[in-house]
Design a protein around this motif. Structure first.
Motif, PDB file in Angstrom:
ATOM      1  N   GLY A 235       0.812  -1.212   0.000  1.00  0.00           N
ATOM      2  CA  GLY A 235       0.000   0.000   0.000  1.00  0.00           C
ATOM      3  C   GLY A 235       0.842   1.257   0.000  1.00  0.00           C
ATOM      4  O   GLY A 235       2.076   1.198  -0.151  1.00  0.00           O
ATOM      5  N   GLY A 236       0.169   2.375   0.189  1.00  0.00           N
ATOM      6  CA  GLY A 236       0.840   3.674   0.162  1.00  0.00           C
ATOM      7  C   GLY A 236       1.760   3.866   1.358  1.00  0.00           C
ATOM      8  O   GLY A 236       2.872   4.387   1.219  1.00  0.00           O
ATOM      9  N   SER A 237       1.322   3.448   2.531  1.00  0.00           N
ATOM     10  CA  SER A 237       2.139   3.642   3.742  1.00  0.00           C
ATOM     11  C   SER A 237       3.455   2.882   3.630  1.00  0.00           C
ATOM     12  O   SER A 237       4.518   3.402   3.984  1.00  0.00           O
ATOM     13  CB  SER A 237       1.383   3.168   4.981  1.00  0.00           C
TER      14      SER A 237
ATOM     15  N   ASP B 155       5.786   4.687   1.172  1.00  0.00           N
ATOM     16  CA  ASP B 155       6.373   5.890   1.784  1.00  0.00           C
ATOM     17  C   ASP B 155       7.479   5.518   2.768  1.00  0.00           C
ATOM     18  O   ASP B 155       8.555   6.112   2.772  1.00  0.00           O
ATOM     19  CB  ASP B 155       5.286   6.692   2.534  1.00  0.00           C
TER      20      ASP B 155
ATOM     21  N   HIS C 128       1.235  13.355   4.577  1.00  0.00           N
ATOM     22  CA  HIS C 128       0.468  12.268   5.206  1.00  0.00           C
ATOM     23  C   HIS C 128       1.279  11.712   6.381  1.00  0.00           C
ATOM     24  O   HIS C 128       2.509  11.770   6.366  1.00  0.00           O
ATOM     25  CB  HIS C 128       0.229  11.176   4.164  1.00  0.00           C
TER      26      HIS C 128
ATOM     27  N   MET D 214       4.768  15.744  -1.080  1.00  0.00           N
ATOM     28  CA  MET D 214       3.632  15.047  -1.682  1.00  0.00           C
ATOM     29  C   MET D 214       3.188  15.706  -2.983  1.00  0.00           C
ATOM     30  O   MET D 214       3.307  16.914  -3.167  1.00  0.00           O
ATOM     31  CB  MET D 214       2.464  14.958  -0.697  1.00  0.00           C
TER      32      MET D 214
ATOM     33  N   ASN E  54      -3.998  15.207   0.635  1.00  0.00           N
ATOM     34  CA  ASN E  54      -5.202  14.387   0.819  1.00  0.00           C
ATOM     35  C   ASN E  54      -6.344  15.124   1.502  1.00  0.00           C
ATOM     36  O   ASN E  54      -7.490  14.749   1.370  1.00  0.00           O
ATOM     37  CB  ASN E  54      -4.856  13.109   1.587  1.00  0.00           C
TER      38      ASN E  54
ATOM     39  N   ASP F 135       4.936  11.442  -2.568  1.00  0.00           N
ATOM     40  CA  ASP F 135       3.780  10.618  -2.225  1.00  0.00           C
ATOM     41  C   ASP F 135       2.676  11.038  -3.194  1.00  0.00           C
ATOM     42  O   ASP F 135       2.072  12.096  -3.041  1.00  0.00           O
ATOM     43  CB  ASP F 135       3.393  10.888  -0.766  1.00  0.00           C
TER      44      ASP F 135
ATOM     45  N   VAL G  11      -0.088   9.313  -3.851  1.00  0.00           N
ATOM     46  CA  VAL G  11      -1.254   8.463  -3.605  1.00  0.00           C
ATOM     47  C   VAL G  11      -2.557   9.150  -4.033  1.00  0.00           C
ATOM     48  O   VAL G  11      -3.429   8.516  -4.622  1.00  0.00           O
ATOM     49  CB  VAL G  11      -1.315   8.025  -2.121  1.00  0.00           C
ATOM     50  N   GLN G  12      -2.694  10.443  -3.758  1.00  0.00           N
ATOM     51  CA  GLN G  12      -3.932  11.132  -4.136  1.00  0.00           C
ATOM     52  C   GLN G  12      -3.920  11.600  -5.586  1.00  0.00           C
ATOM     53  O   GLN G  12      -4.979  11.853  -6.164  1.00  0.00           O
ATOM     54  CB  GLN G  12      -4.173  12.344  -3.225  1.00  0.00           C
TER      55      GLN G  12
ATOM     56  N   ALA H 281      -1.088   3.942  -4.111  1.00  0.00           N
ATOM     57  CA  ALA H 281      -1.921   2.965  -3.408  1.00  0.00           C
ATOM     58  C   ALA H 281      -3.138   2.646  -4.264  1.00  0.00           C
ATOM     59  O   ALA H 281      -3.874   3.544  -4.674  1.00  0.00           O
ATOM     60  CB  ALA H 281      -2.361   3.508  -2.056  1.00  0.00           C
TER      61      ALA H 281
ATOM     62  N   HIS I 117      -6.061   1.261  -3.701  1.00  0.00           N
ATOM     63  CA  HIS I 117      -7.458   1.464  -3.266  1.00  0.00           C
ATOM     64  C   HIS I 117      -7.931   2.909  -3.377  1.00  0.00           C
ATOM     65  O   HIS I 117      -9.087   3.203  -3.095  1.00  0.00           O
ATOM     66  CB  HIS I 117      -7.658   0.949  -1.831  1.00  0.00           C
ATOM     67  N   LYS I 118      -7.041   3.812  -3.806  1.00  0.00           N
ATOM     68  CA  LYS I 118      -7.471   5.189  -4.037  1.00  0.00           C
ATOM     69  C   LYS I 118      -7.875   5.390  -5.502  1.00  0.00           C
ATOM     70  O   LYS I 118      -8.344   6.457  -5.867  1.00  0.00           O
ATOM     71  CB  LYS I 118      -6.354   6.171  -3.652  1.00  0.00           C
TER      72      LYS I 118
HETATM   73  C1  LIG Z   1      -4.221   7.009   1.669  1.00  0.00           C
HETATM   74  C2  LIG Z   1      -2.904   7.709   1.657  1.00  0.00           C
HETATM   75  C3  LIG Z   1      -1.731   7.073   2.076  1.00  0.00           C
HETATM   76  C4  LIG Z   1      -1.723   5.693   2.686  1.00  0.00           C
HETATM   77  O1  LIG Z   1      -2.025   4.692   1.770  1.00  0.00           O
HETATM   78  P1  LIG Z   1      -2.434   3.229   2.335  1.00  0.00           P
HETATM   79  O2  LIG Z   1      -2.565   2.404   1.100  1.00  0.00           O
HETATM   80  O3  LIG Z   1      -3.719   3.404   3.049  1.00  0.00           O
HETATM   81  O4  LIG Z   1      -1.339   2.771   3.211  1.00  0.00           O
HETATM   82  C5  LIG Z   1      -0.532   7.760   1.985  1.00  0.00           C
HETATM   83  N1  LIG Z   1      -0.484   9.014   1.496  1.00  0.00           N
HETATM   84  C6  LIG Z   1      -1.589   9.667   1.083  1.00  0.00           C
HETATM   85  C7  LIG Z   1      -1.477  11.044   0.546  1.00  0.00           C
HETATM   86  C8  LIG Z   1      -2.838   9.041   1.161  1.00  0.00           C
HETATM   87  O5  LIG Z   1      -3.926   9.697   0.770  1.00  0.00           O
END
Ligand SMILES: *Cc1c(COP(=O)(O)O)cnc(C)c1O
Length: 383
Positions: free
Chosen positions: A71-73, A76, A101, A148, A152, A177, A179-180, A200, A202-203
Motif C-alpha cells: 500500500g501507500g504507507s 512511503d 500524510h 507530496m 489528501n 507521495d 497516492v492522491q 496505493a 485502493h485510491k
Molecule cells: C491514503 C494515503 C496514504 C496511505 O495509503 P495506504 O494504502 O492506506 O497505506 C498515503 N499518502 C496519502 C497522501 C494518502 O492519501
C-alpha cells in the motif's frame, strides 16, 4: 435512510467491476506460485509482468523500476527509510513539508530519533510550499526531499516539476507521495525528475492492501524485506497476485479516462464549492482551479463542530470526512489546516467532501439542498 451518498473517495474507493473480473481467476483457477516453473505458474508470472507494464506506462517509467508493496504507507516508509539508511555516509539531512500524510511525517519523526535531521517546510495559505524555502533548506548534508504530489485533505497540487528540477540540480533524491494524485492528474516521472514515487491501489478503484513504489534505476536504496528473489530481491515474499492484477487493471482504466473524468469532476467540484460558499460563515480551504485535485472540496464552517456535522450528514445517508481518515475521531484539529494558517476553531469546523466515478450532479444538488438547514440547526443548538 433512503439514500446513500458517498463523498469520501479520498479515504478509499470501491473496486470497479472490470477490475474484480480480472482479479477473480487468480484467487482460484490461476493459483500457481509465480516463482515455480510449471505452466500454471507461467500464467501468474505473466499476469504480474503485465500489471507491472501497465503501472510503469501510467507514469512513464521502465517496468523494472516498479516494486509492488502492501500500500501507500509501505511505499512511503520504504522510500524514506531506504534512502536515509543507504546514504548515511553522504549526509543525514532530509527535507519534507509540514502537510505530508502521517506515513511520511511519522517516518521522518522516527528518523529524527535515529540521528537524522529533518526540515519540515511551511506552506502558504493555500497549502503550497515555496520554492525559495526549498532552495534555502538544501545543504551539502541533504540526501532526500520528500514532498507530496497532492494533499489528501485540501487537494492542493504542489509544484512537483519545479521541485524535481531543483533536486536534480543539487544532486538530492526526490520522493513524492502521489497516492492522491495518480489516476487524477497526469504524471511523468522522467519529465518531472522524480526519483521515487508512492501509490496505493485502493485510491483509484483497485483492491486495498496493494500499492507500489517507483524507484529510479541506479538509485542507492536499502532493500525492504529480506528473503526470496521476488521484486528483484528488494521486497521478498510470494506476490499478492490477484491484488497486483487488480491494481494493474485499475490504473489502466484510470489513465484511459483521466481527461474526461477530471473535467467532469471539476465541474461538479466547483458547483459544490460555489453553492457551499453561499452559506454564511464558511471558508474554502486550499487552492482553486487547476491547482486543486478535481474531486476535492474542503470548507470550514464558523461555530460548527466538524464531528457533529459528520454525524448529521451520516443520519441523512451522506458519507464525508472532517479531515484525513487517520485523524478522524482524534480530538486535535488537523495539522494540515493549522499549517495553512486557519484558527483552531475553523479547523475544527472543517468538512472534506471528495467526489469520484459514481458522483452525480443530482447528489451535488441534494447536498446543497440539505446543508444550509443542517448548519443552521447545529449553530442554534450550540449558541
Ligand atoms: C491514503 C494515503 C496514504 C496511505 O495509503 P495506504 O494504502 O492506506 O497505506 C498515503 N499518502 C496519502 C497522501 C494518502 O492519501
Amino acid at each position: 435512510m433512503e439514500r446513500e451518498i458517498y463523498m469520501d473517495y479520498a479515504a478509499t474507493t470501491f473496486i470497479k467491476p472490470e477490475v474484480l473480473e480480472e482479479m477473480n481467476p487468480y484467487f482460484t483457477q490461476y493459483f500457481g506460485n509465480p516463482s515455480s516453473i510449471y505452466h500454471i505458474s507461467r500464467k501468474t508470472k505473466g499476469a504480474i509482468d503485465m500489471a507491472r507494464d501497465r503501472i510503469a506506462s501510467s507514469i512513464n517509467s521502465r517496468n523494472d523500476e516498479i516494486y509492488f508493496t502492501s500500500g501507500g504507507s509501505e511505499a512511503d516508509n520504504w522510500a524514506i527509510k531506504g534512502i536515509a539508511f543507504a546514504n548515511r555516509e553522504k549526509g543525514n539531512h532530509i527535507i519534507t513539508s509540514c502537510i505530508e500524510h502521517h506515513a511520511v511525517l511519522h517516518t521522518c519523526n522516527y528518523l529524527e530519533e535515529q540521528g537524522f535531521e529533518v526540515t519540515y517546510l511551511p506552506v502558504d495559505e493555500y497549502g503550497f510550499i515555496k520554492i525559495d524555502d526549498l532552495k534555502e533548506a538544501i545543504t551539502d548534508k541533504t540526501i532526500l526531499v520528500s514532498i507530496m504530489f497532492a494533499n489528501n485533505e485540501i487537494g492542493t497540487i504542489e509544484p512537483i516539476k519545479e521541485i524535481g528540477e531543483i533536486c536534480k540540480q543539487r544532486g538530492v533524491f526526490f520522493h513524492t507521495d502521489a497516492v492522491q494524485a495518480i489516476g487524477n492528474i497526469p504524471i511523468d516521472v522522467k519529465d518531472m525528475n522524480i526519483d521515487l514515487l508512492s501509490m496505493a491501489s485502493h485510491k483509484f478503484y483497485g483492491p486495498k492492501g496493494m500499492g507500489a513504489l517507483y524507484i529510479r534505476k541506479g538509485i542507492k536504496i536499502h532493500n525492504l524485506i529480506h528473503g526470496g528473489a521476488q521484486e528483484r530481491a528488494r521486497r521478498a515474499g510470494t506476490e499478492n497476485v490477484a491484488g497486483i492484477v487488480g491494481m494493474g487493471k485499475a490504473i489502466e482504466l484510470a489513465v484511459q479516462n483521466i481527461e474526461s473524468e477530471s473535467k467532469r469532476l471539476i465541474f461538479l467540484r466547483d458547483k459544490l464549492i460555489n453553492g457551499l460558499l453561499k452559506i454564511t460563515g464558511v471558508k474554502l480551504n486550499g487552492a482553486s482551479g487547476d491547482k486543486r485535485l478535481p474531486g476535492n472540496i474542503n470548507v470550514s464552517f464558523e461555530g460548527i463542530d466538524g464531528e457533529v456535522l459528520l454525524m448529521s450528514l451520516d443520519n441523512l445517508g451522506i458519507c464525508a470526512s472532517s479531515g484525513s481518515a487517520c485523524s478522524a475521531g482524534a480530538i486535535e484539529p488537523s495539522q494540515v489546516l493549522l499549517s495553512i494558517g486557519i484558527s483552531k476553531e475553523m479547523a475544527k469546523g472543517a468538512l472534506r467532501l471528495t467526489l469520484g466515478s459514481e458522483t452525480t450532479e443530482e447528489e451535488i444538488d441534494c447536498l446543497l439542498e440539505v446543508m444550509p438547514g443542517i448548519i443552521n440547526r447545529i449553530r442554534k443548538n450550540y449558541t
